[in-house]
Design an enzyme around this catalytic site. Structure first.
Site, short mmCIF file in Angstrom:
data_model
loop_
_atom_site.label_atom_id
_atom_site.label_comp_id
_atom_site.label_asym_id
_atom_site.label_seq_id
_atom_site.Cartn_x
_atom_site.Cartn_y
_atom_site.Cartn_z
N ARG A 83 -10.74 9.78 1.72
CA ARG A 83 -10.61 10.02 3.14
C ARG A 83 -11.94 11.15 3.53
O ARG A 83 -12.34 11.24 4.57
CB ARG A 83 -9.44 10.93 3.34
CG ARG A 83 -8.29 9.90 3.43
CD ARG A 83 -6.88 10.64 3.44
NE ARG A 83 -5.72 9.67 3.38
CZ ARG A 83 -4.69 9.77 3.07
NH1 ARG A 83 -3.98 10.91 3.24
NH2 ARG A 83 -3.69 8.90 3.09
N TYR A 143 -14.39 1.02 -7.39
CA TYR A 143 -15.76 1.70 -7.26
C TYR A 143 -16.46 1.62 -8.67
O TYR A 143 -17.71 2.33 -8.47
CB TYR A 143 -15.39 3.15 -6.87
CG TYR A 143 -14.68 3.41 -5.47
CD1 TYR A 143 -14.98 2.92 -4.31
CD2 TYR A 143 -13.21 3.36 -5.64
CE1 TYR A 143 -14.45 2.98 -3.10
CE2 TYR A 143 -12.42 3.22 -4.29
CZ TYR A 143 -13.10 3.35 -3.05
OH TYR A 143 -12.40 3.25 -1.88
N LYS A 168 1.04 -1.36 -0.01
CA LYS A 168 0.03 -0.02 0.09
C LYS A 168 0.79 1.23 0.04
O LYS A 168 1.78 1.46 0.90
CB LYS A 168 -0.83 0.02 1.30
CG LYS A 168 -1.90 1.07 1.32
CD LYS A 168 -2.70 1.14 2.70
CE LYS A 168 -3.72 2.23 2.69
NZ LYS A 168 -4.51 2.09 3.75
N SER A 192 -9.85 5.53 -4.66
CA SER A 192 -10.91 6.51 -4.94
C SER A 192 -10.51 7.71 -5.73
O SER A 192 -11.10 8.18 -6.79
CB SER A 192 -11.08 7.26 -3.54
OG SER A 192 -9.83 7.63 -2.98
N LYS A 235 -1.93 -1.66 -3.97
CA LYS A 235 -2.66 -0.12 -3.95
C LYS A 235 -1.92 1.06 -4.19
O LYS A 235 -0.87 0.81 -3.32
CB LYS A 235 -3.47 -0.57 -2.60
CG LYS A 235 -4.33 0.56 -2.35
CD LYS A 235 -4.98 0.19 -0.97
CE LYS A 235 -5.98 1.35 -0.56
NZ LYS A 235 -6.54 1.21 0.65
C1 PBG Z 1 -7.47 3.26 5.34
C2 PBG Z 1 -7.53 3.35 3.82
C3 PBG Z 1 -7.40 4.20 2.95
C4 PBG Z 1 -7.83 3.57 1.79
C5 PBG Z 1 -8.41 2.36 1.99
N1 PBG Z 1 -8.15 1.96 3.61
C6 PBG Z 1 -6.98 5.46 3.00
C7 PBG Z 1 -5.48 5.78 3.50
O1 PBG Z 1 -4.76 4.95 3.85
O2 PBG Z 1 -5.49 7.06 3.78
C8 PBG Z 1 -8.01 4.29 0.50
C9 PBG Z 1 -8.95 3.81 -0.67
C10 PBG Z 1 -9.27 4.66 -1.60
O3 PBG Z 1 -8.60 5.79 -1.67
O4 PBG Z 1 -9.97 4.10 -2.29
N2 PBG Z 1 -6.24 2.71 5.83
#
Ligand code: PBG
Length: 326
Positions: A206, A314, A196, A275, A249
């Site tokens: 967020r 999504y 990630k 997102s 991711k």
């Molecule tokens: C939280 C989390 C995040 C996402 C999924 N789980 C945000 C982050 O790490 O700040 C992002 C998913 C997305 O942007 O679709 N740990």
């Protein structure tokens, strides 16, 4: 007259011929559909930065899952937005928490007609907005592991098939695996957010999940987008720790990592098209600059072509709809 040594156009001669040689086929079965459930909500709330994505009250969850099942999508990924947040992220491992309630209600109604996956993280549930527990001025890795394990157990009790740790704490997979096994949840699988990245593409999420960090950023735990070898080490480590599915991711800017993971390892590979990737397409298509369905098809196909076996997206519902038509 000169003749080309090879005529690749021969196999592009007709629709049927092109069908026959098509290498990558997108299917609704490839998708995992994110679902946002918010505690104490009376009616659906639109997420401003993510057109057509909504936060749902608990009462609307089963209807949403029915729609997803009817579209032929095999799995959902649950994200919860609690009313109570504190430094310890208590509402994340409450057996009566919002995600736990949603999961048990889905399980009761749909049995094994849908794979229930749930995010395991703290940022939606902590007052700090960080993915781990803070002690002093640091995010304490090892204390966070205890909390993540408690969340996983609580979710397992509520009936999820798969827990999906996204906190990027070192050792999260082995800690969760051990905790699940000790409580008898040996059949609950782990799909880790293995690689990630510290990405700018998460901004709309967020907004959707109310989980922006209140101070600082996530640079001490998420992988820098400059480092492919480091991403591969994260994946390798998760496999050593007993992960069932690895995830990369975001997806579109990380196709190299997806491709290399596919080549190097034999575990199932998931990609999370996040997102910001969604928001870019939505914004451009609303302006009329691109055709939304066509570009979605191309993006999702390229993620699959790179080597992903499944995609959290999504676009799951809208893509399933155009795939059903085609
Ligand atoms: C939280 C989390 C995040 C996402 C999924 N789980 C945000 C982050 O790490 O700040 C992002 C998913 C997305 O942007 O679709 N740990």
């Amino acid at each position: 007259m000169s003749f080309p040594t090879k005529r690749l156009r021969r196999l592009r001669i007709s629709e049927k011929m092109r069908d026959l040689v098509q290498e990558t086929r997108l299917s609704p079965k490839d998708f995992i559909c994110p679902v946002f459930v918010q505690e104490d909500l009376k009616e659906r709330v639109k997420v401003e930065s993510m057109t057509e994505i909504e936060r749902l009250p608990l009462e609307d969850i089963n209807g949403e899952v029915q729609t997803i099942i009817d579209l032929g999508i095999p799995a959902i990924m649950l994200f919860g937005i609690p009313t109570q947040k504190d430094e310890a992220g208590t509402s994340a491992f409450d057996d009566n928490g919002i995600v736990q309630k949603a999961a048990s209600q889905i399980r009761e109604k749909f049995g094994d007609k849908i794979v229930i996956m749930a995010d395991v993280c703290l940022c939606q549930f902590t007052s700090t907005g960080h993915c781990g527990i803070i002690s002093g001025d640091k995010i304490d890795n090892d204390i966070s592991l205890d909390t993540l394990s408690k969340i996983a157990i609580s979710l397992a009790k509520s009936g999820v098939d798969t827990v999906s740790p996204s906190a990027m704490m070192d050792g999260q997979v082995s800690a969760i695996r051990k905790a699940l096994d000790e409580k008898g949840f040996t059949d609950v699988s782990i799909m880790s957010h293995s690689a990630k990245h510290r990405s700018n593409f998460y901004a709309p999420f967020r907004d959707a999940a109310e989980c922006a960090p209140k101070f600082g950023d996530r640079k001490t735990y998420q992988v820098p987008y400059t480092n492919a070898r480091e991403a591969m080490m994260e994946i390798e480590t998760d496999i050593e720790e007993g992960v069932d599915i690895v995830m990369i991711k975001p997806a579109l800017s990380y196709l190299d990592i997806i491709s290399e993971t596919r080549k190097k390892f034999n575990v199932p590979v998931a990609a999370y098209s996040v997102s910001g990737e969604y928001a870019l397409v939505k914004a451009a298509s609303q302006l009329g600059y691109v055709n939304e369905d066509n570009i979605t098809s191309e993006i999702l196909t390229s993620i699959k072509r790179a080597g992903a076996d499944m995609i959290v997206t999504y676009f799951a519902k809208s893509a399933a709809r155009f795939l059903q038509k085609s």
